[in-house]
Design a protein around this motif. Structure first.
Motif, PDB file in Angstrom:
ATOM      1  N   ALA A 107       0.814  -1.287  -0.053  1.00 24.81           N
ATOM      2  CA  ALA A 107       0.136  -0.107  -0.097  1.00 24.81           C
ATOM      3  C   ALA A 107       0.841   1.325   0.026  1.00 24.81           C
ATOM      4  N   ARG A 108       1.940   1.019   0.615  1.00 22.13           N
ATOM      5  CA  ARG A 108       2.794   2.375   0.948  1.00 22.13           C
ATOM      6  C   ARG A 108       3.556   2.657  -0.592  1.00 22.13           C
ATOM      7  N   ILE A 113       1.816   9.923   9.616  1.00 20.67           N
ATOM      8  CA  ILE A 113       1.266   9.296  10.652  1.00 20.67           C
ATOM      9  C   ILE A 113       1.888   9.679  11.878  1.00 20.67           C
ATOM     10  N   LYS A 114       2.850  10.413  11.711  1.00 27.96           N
ATOM     11  CA  LYS A 114       3.764  11.044  13.186  1.00 27.96           C
ATOM     12  C   LYS A 114       4.367   9.827  13.822  1.00 27.96           C
ATOM     13  N   GLU A 129      -4.422   5.925   6.740  1.00 33.21           N
ATOM     14  CA  GLU A 129      -3.793   6.594   5.949  1.00 33.21           C
ATOM     15  C   GLU A 129      -3.287   5.787   4.456  1.00 33.21           C
ATOM     16  N   LEU A 130      -3.334   4.548   4.604  1.00 31.53           N
ATOM     17  CA  LEU A 130      -2.959   3.548   3.588  1.00 31.53           C
ATOM     18  C   LEU A 130      -4.214   3.202   3.037  1.00 31.53           C
ATOM     19  N   ASN A 131      -5.407   3.206   3.641  1.00 30.60           N
ATOM     20  CA  ASN A 131      -6.851   2.957   3.188  1.00 30.60           C
ATOM     21  C   ASN A 131      -6.458   1.477   2.990  1.00 30.60           C
ATOM     22  N   GLU A 168       8.313   9.212   4.534  1.00 28.85           N
ATOM     23  CA  GLU A 168       7.296  10.257   4.212  1.00 28.85           C
ATOM     24  C   GLU A 168       5.988   9.532   4.940  1.00 28.85           C
ATOM     25  N   LEU A 169       5.904   8.253   5.140  1.00 32.47           N
ATOM     26  CA  LEU A 169       4.770   7.781   5.592  1.00 32.47           C
ATOM     27  C   LEU A 169       4.732   8.161   6.989  1.00 32.47           C
TER      28      LEU A 169
END
Length: 161
Positions: free
Chosen positions: A84-85, A99-100, A127-129, A94-95
């Motif tokens: 997914a990323r 998502i901190k 975030e990645l659905n 970046e991911l």
């Protein structure tokens, strides 16, 4: 029978006395060391108010099985997160910013070195659905041995010495 204080042989019926909360059987000469317990002392009955006397007992609440409702993470969670990323053209860094969380945590999750905590799992799913959990059904936990139910041997491998 012997006196429990002086040890002399008691002739007749022993007397019962209370000394420091202990009840002893003693002779007539040792009665003076304690309070006689043979005395009848009537105890007043408690009067229960009428409205509380016939109250129905509280109904037991049905217990919730929290583990049955708990979702279980899918076995291939690392591959799902990585695909997914990469599908969104994101690097782990970046991911992590989105998502901190740290990029090293995302790499460990993708390698399946660690299982993500619920808070991190929810952030990744949002975030990645993707969906990283699955409800555990009862049919998966049935024992294979004549329907006796689940045993420790069905779950754990036991070493023999």
């Amino acid at each position: 029978m012997q006196c429990e204080i002086c040890g002399t042989e008691i002739s007749g019926k022993p007397r019962r006395v209370v000394i420091d909360g202990s009840e002893l059987q003693v002779c007539n000469s040792c009665v003076r060391f304690g309070e006689v317990a043979d005395k009848f002392s009537p105890v007043a009955r408690k009067v229960v108010p009428q409205e509380r006397a016939f109250r129905a007992p509280p109904r037991p609440r049905p217990r919730r099985d929290e583990f049955r409702e708990m979702p279980e993470i899918v076995p291939e969670y690392g591959q799902i997160v990585k695909e997914a990323r990469e599908g969104m053209d994101l690097t782990p860094e970046e991911l992590g910013v989105k998502i901190k969380e740290k990029a090293s945590l995302i790499r460990k999750i993708e390698r399946q070195d660690i299982v993500p905590e619920d808070s991190v799992r929810i952030k990744l799913e949002r975030e990645l659905n993707v969906k990283l959990t699955d409800k555990v059904g009862d049919q998966e936990w049935k024992s294979g041995k004549g329907g006796r139910g689940l045993t420790l041997g069905d779950i754990a491998f036991i070493k023999k010495r």
